[in-house]
Design a protein around this motif. Structure first.
Motif, PDB file in Angstrom:
ATOM      1  N   ALA A  34      11.237  25.315 -13.159  1.00 36.44           N
ATOM      2  CA  ALA A  34      10.751  26.480 -12.424  1.00 36.44           C
ATOM      3  C   ALA A  34      11.431  26.593 -11.061  1.00 36.44           C
ATOM      4  N   ASP A  35      11.711  25.438 -10.426  1.00 36.82           N
ATOM      5  CA  ASP A  35      12.341  25.418  -9.104  1.00 36.82           C
ATOM      6  C   ASP A  35      13.106  24.112  -8.956  1.00 36.82           C
ATOM      7  N   ARG A  37      14.909  23.054  -6.769  1.00 38.46           N
ATOM      8  CA  ARG A  37      14.976  22.540  -5.396  1.00 38.46           C
ATOM      9  C   ARG A  37      13.620  22.053  -4.891  1.00 38.46           C
ATOM     10  N   MET A  38      12.633  22.009  -5.775  1.00 38.92           N
ATOM     11  CA  MET A  38      11.311  21.572  -5.355  1.00 38.92           C
ATOM     12  C   MET A  38      11.375  20.131  -4.851  1.00 38.92           C
TER      13      MET A  38
END
Length: 167
Positions: A34-35, A37-38
């Motif tokens: 989903a991300d 870079r989380m």
């Protein structure tokens, strides 16, 4: 301690090509899909484990080839206004050399070997129809061993997903 309760334990697989993931791995993977870079700290809080465990799990998934974190650019926003899918038939003896040639093209974004009505599937991005025409009418015919070509030009993208569910 039971090894199945150890958050740093990675399940074993009997198939060397398949990497088994447990529920924690799937949760981490899902969040990164989903991300990408989380922060690991945020993932750790959301899945209820330590940042070190998340870092170790991500490292294992990366080193095993399960996970690659990359930036995906939008070709249309970069000026590539034509996206085409090309199916090729090739002479068997030339298949590997043709693959090598096609994968060297900067316009090629995807190449795979197939069975069925095509031997090779390739996706290409072009600046415009003239650029596509050059590829189809000049560069492809110059590759010895390509027997036939069928091209599909994408008009509108309806779904793009690089998320693979565990179902």
């Amino acid at each position: 301690m039971n090894t199945s309760d150890d958050p740093d334990r990675v399940p074993e697989s009997t198939d060397p090509a398949v990497v088994e993931l447990d529920a924690l791995d799937h949760s981490i993977l899902s969040m990164l899909q989903a991300d990408g870079r989380m922060p690991y700290r945020q993932i750790a809080r959301e899945v209820g484990t330590s940042e070190g465990t998340v870092r170790a799990r991500v490292g294992r998934m990366q080193s095993s080839g399960v996970l690659n974190i990359v930036a995906i650019a939008d070709p249309f926003r970069l000026g590539y206004n034509v996206l085409a899918f090309v199916l090729l038939r090739s002479r068997s003896a030339d298949h590997g050399r043709i693959i090598d040639e096609l994968t060297s093209w900067t316009e090629t974004t995807y190449v795979s070997s197939c069975v069925g009505s095509a031997d090779i599937y390739m996706q290409i991005v072009c600046r415009d129809n003239a650029h596509l025409g050059t590829l189809l009418h000049s560069r492809l015919p110059a590759i010895d061993g390509v027997e036939s070509v069928e091209t599909f030009v994408e008009l509108k993208m309806h779904k793009v997903s690089y998320t693979y569910n565990e179902d």
